[in-house]
Design a protein around this motif. Structure first.
Motif, mmCIF file in Angstrom:
data_model
loop_
_atom_site.group_PDB
_atom_site.id
_atom_site.type_symbol
_atom_site.label_atom_id
_atom_site.label_comp_id
_atom_site.label_asym_id
_atom_site.label_seq_id
_atom_site.Cartn_x
_atom_site.Cartn_y
_atom_site.Cartn_z
ATOM 1 N N ALA A 1 8.648 5.571 66.537
ATOM 2 C CA ALA A 1 9.749 5.914 65.961
ATOM 3 C C ALA A 1 9.283 6.805 64.733
ATOM 4 O O ALA A 1 8.230 6.446 64.197
ATOM 5 C CB ALA A 1 10.763 4.607 65.505
ATOM 6 N N LEU A 2 10.168 7.711 64.438
ATOM 7 C CA LEU A 2 9.942 8.485 63.086
ATOM 8 C C LEU A 2 10.926 7.928 62.159
ATOM 9 O O LEU A 2 11.674 6.819 62.391
ATOM 10 C CB LEU A 2 10.443 9.876 63.531
ATOM 11 C CG LEU A 2 9.628 10.505 64.604
ATOM 12 C CD1 LEU A 2 10.459 12.035 64.697
ATOM 13 C CD2 LEU A 2 8.219 10.580 64.286
ATOM 14 N N ASN A 3 10.647 8.335 60.832
ATOM 15 C CA ASN A 3 11.585 7.968 59.747
ATOM 16 C C ASN A 3 12.129 9.126 58.935
ATOM 17 O O ASN A 3 11.226 9.983 58.441
ATOM 18 C CB ASN A 3 10.892 6.953 58.835
ATOM 19 C CG ASN A 3 11.395 6.934 57.414
ATOM 20 O OD1 ASN A 3 10.908 6.921 56.439
ATOM 21 N ND2 ASN A 3 12.848 6.367 57.334
ATOM 22 N N ILE A 4 13.322 9.372 58.987
ATOM 23 C CA ILE A 4 14.040 10.066 57.926
ATOM 24 C C ILE A 4 14.995 9.399 57.190
ATOM 25 O O ILE A 4 16.023 8.781 57.749
ATOM 26 C CB ILE A 4 14.687 11.533 58.807
ATOM 27 C CG1 ILE A 4 13.685 12.351 59.568
ATOM 28 C CG2 ILE A 4 15.446 12.401 57.899
ATOM 29 C CD1 ILE A 4 14.143 13.236 60.303
ATOM 30 N N ASN A 5 14.864 9.605 55.792
ATOM 31 C CA ASN A 5 15.669 8.686 55.127
ATOM 32 C C ASN A 5 17.307 9.273 55.198
ATOM 33 O O ASN A 5 17.514 10.245 55.222
ATOM 34 C CB ASN A 5 15.373 8.407 53.643
ATOM 35 C CG ASN A 5 14.251 7.775 53.448
ATOM 36 O OD1 ASN A 5 13.928 6.517 54.049
ATOM 37 N ND2 ASN A 5 13.545 7.778 52.178
ATOM 38 N N ASN A 6 18.130 8.487 55.067
ATOM 39 C CA ASN A 6 19.514 8.760 55.001
ATOM 40 C C ASN A 6 19.755 9.371 53.477
ATOM 41 O O ASN A 6 18.888 9.071 52.643
ATOM 42 C CB ASN A 6 20.582 7.536 55.019
ATOM 43 C CG ASN A 6 20.855 7.360 56.422
ATOM 44 O OD1 ASN A 6 20.564 8.062 57.563
ATOM 45 N ND2 ASN A 6 21.420 6.331 56.827
ATOM 46 N N GLY A 7 20.510 10.432 53.344
ATOM 47 C CA GLY A 7 20.850 10.915 52.027
ATOM 48 C C GLY A 7 22.056 11.298 51.825
ATOM 49 O O GLY A 7 22.909 11.499 52.572
ATOM 50 N N ILE A 8 22.398 11.493 50.615
ATOM 51 C CA ILE A 8 23.784 11.929 50.148
ATOM 52 C C ILE A 8 23.807 12.953 49.278
ATOM 53 O O ILE A 8 22.952 13.334 48.482
ATOM 54 C CB ILE A 8 24.671 10.579 49.416
ATOM 55 C CG1 ILE A 8 23.894 10.063 48.413
ATOM 56 C CG2 ILE A 8 24.621 9.444 50.420
ATOM 57 C CD1 ILE A 8 24.580 9.047 47.382
ATOM 58 N N SER A 9 25.240 13.341 48.954
ATOM 59 C CA SER A 9 25.158 14.511 47.908
ATOM 60 C C SER A 9 25.477 14.057 46.677
ATOM 61 O O SER A 9 26.795 13.274 46.181
ATOM 62 C CB SER A 9 26.308 15.504 48.247
ATOM 63 O OG SER A 9 26.617 16.397 47.448
ATOM 64 N N ILE A 10 24.624 13.921 45.764
ATOM 65 C CA ILE A 10 24.631 13.173 44.489
ATOM 66 C C ILE A 10 25.648 13.943 43.480
ATOM 67 O O ILE A 10 26.499 13.005 42.924
ATOM 68 C CB ILE A 10 23.445 13.345 43.775
ATOM 69 C CG1 ILE A 10 22.261 12.302 44.632
ATOM 70 C CG2 ILE A 10 23.616 12.555 42.262
ATOM 71 C CD1 ILE A 10 20.886 12.854 44.128
ATOM 72 N N SER A 11 25.672 15.041 43.323
ATOM 73 C CA SER A 11 26.636 15.544 42.402
ATOM 74 C C SER A 11 28.197 15.574 42.967
ATOM 75 O O SER A 11 29.035 15.450 42.034
ATOM 76 C CB SER A 11 26.214 17.241 42.256
ATOM 77 O OG SER A 11 26.418 17.818 43.293
#
Length: 373
Positions: A178-188
């Motif tokens: 398995a690979l790992n790519i963190n979830n992310g969000i639009s902060i601004s």
């Protein structure tokens, strides 16, 4: 918004088209605007109708196809029908040269989708569990069944991409690469939406935002809240709804039901503390939203949650009801500490959980699976 590289056609397959999974798919579509996205989706009317979910997607680079046979529960007859339907949908898209990469979201879509791609000879496949199902049940036989499905699914092909490092570790312990790519969000965007009409209170507000289901352990949330029922200065809010709503019986808990995203953000922004009692996560978007709004977080120590907390810097992990209660009193008595921790949450979200970085990594992965197919 990200504009890079050559135009691609990405097919997303998603059975629970609601909550965090829908947020994840929407963020990819929104940020990879130069690509065309086709979303094959099921329906979870008990959470949110797909028509309501679709409103949050851009209009210019995505189309939606209903996966009518898909459903949540495990059923040999119904799942076989869902597999046959999915094979036909993928076969039709492939014939029209509308498939460069297939991205499968959640465990049901991951299993049926990888089998369907194998049967239709589509090798360029990515699977993001967004929460390992074999971590949920207290019944060992059920967990063994989920592990078997994950191992069998991995034998059909495709790359497994976990949304947190601890989830990646859990899959690797099963012998699944398995690979790992963190979830992310639009902060601004989150901060701007929350500030439009802030929801404030004189009491110490503790908020969670999630489906009210076994995975989120509403019984534990209720037990924690019940210990504060004689303290008028505390209030607990559960943003969301679900089949285990009846477990939230403490008189100091408010259940809001499902709300528009802007309203959810305003409630989180007006909170003093974000609390998660989940048994496991992929990497919770709701917790990331709390980080983006500079909130201190108190999270149950589990896969997914432990990747978000820097102990004593932006919050804490707990393993029992008693630990959570002690921490809540500590936070209540130290408002200056909450302020400092909240600032660290905002910095951490920008550094490690930014949607731009997440989507760039997925875009690069899409290109690699096509080139190496």
């Amino acid at each position: 918004m990200i504009f890079i590289g050559t135009y691609m056609k990405i097919v997303h397959v998603v059975e629970p088209f609601a909550s965090g999974i829908a947020t994840f798919v929407q963020s990819i579509v929104q940020n990879l605007r130069d690509d065309h996205h086709i979303v094959i989706h099921g329906e979870r009317e008990c959470v949110m109708r797909s028509a309501e979910v679709i409103k949050y997607f851009p209009e210019d680079n995505v189309q939606f196809i209903r996966w009518r046979s898909a459903q949540r529960s495990i059923s040999l007859v119904k799942d076989t029908a869902a597999l046959v339907e999915l094979c036909q949908l993928l076969k039709n898209l492939k014939a029209k040269k509308m498939v460069d990469a297939v991205h499968l979201h959640s465990s049901k879509s991951g299993f049926l989708g990888r089998l369907a791609c194998r049967l239709t000879n589509i090798p360029n496949v990515i699977y993001t569990p967004n929460g390992a199902p074999f971590l949920l049940s207290n019944v060992n036989a059920m967990n063994l069944l989920y592990k078997l499905f994950e191992k069998l699914g991995s034998a059909f092909g495709g790359k497994v991409v976990c949304s947190s490092r601890s989830e990646q570790t859990a899959y690797r312990k099963l012998g699944i690469r398995a690979l790992n790519i963190n979830n992310g969000i639009s902060i601004s965007e989150n901060r701007n939406a929350a500030k439009l009409n802030p929801v404030s209170t004189a009491r110490f507000r503790i908020v969670t935002s999630a489906r009210i289901v076994q995975q989120k352990d509403p019984a534990l949330f209720n037990d924690i809240a019940a210990c504060f029922k004689d303290f008028d200065q505390f209030e607990f809010i559960w943003v969301g709804d679900g089949e285990d709503r009846h477990l939230l019986t403490a008189p100091n808990i408010t259940i809001t039901g499902w709300l528009p995203q802007a309203e959810v953000l305003r409630l989180i922004d007006g909170a003093n503390l974000y609390l998660s009692t989940s048994q496991y996560e992929g990497l919770s978007f709701s917790v990331l939203e709390a980080l983006s709004l500079r909130k201190t977080v108190l999270l149950k120590d589990c896969i997914g949650n432990r990747d978000i907390v820097r102990k004593g810097l932006n919050g804490d992990l707990f393993t029992s009801k008693q630990e959570a209660i002690v921490k809540i009193f500590q936070y209540y008595n130290n408002p200056a500490m909450l302020q400092v921790m909240g600032e660290y949450s905002g910095w951490l979200c920008h550094k490690e959980f930014n949607v731009d970085a997440t989507c760039l990594l997925y875009r690069d992965l899409y290109k690699r699976v096509v080139i190496n197919k």
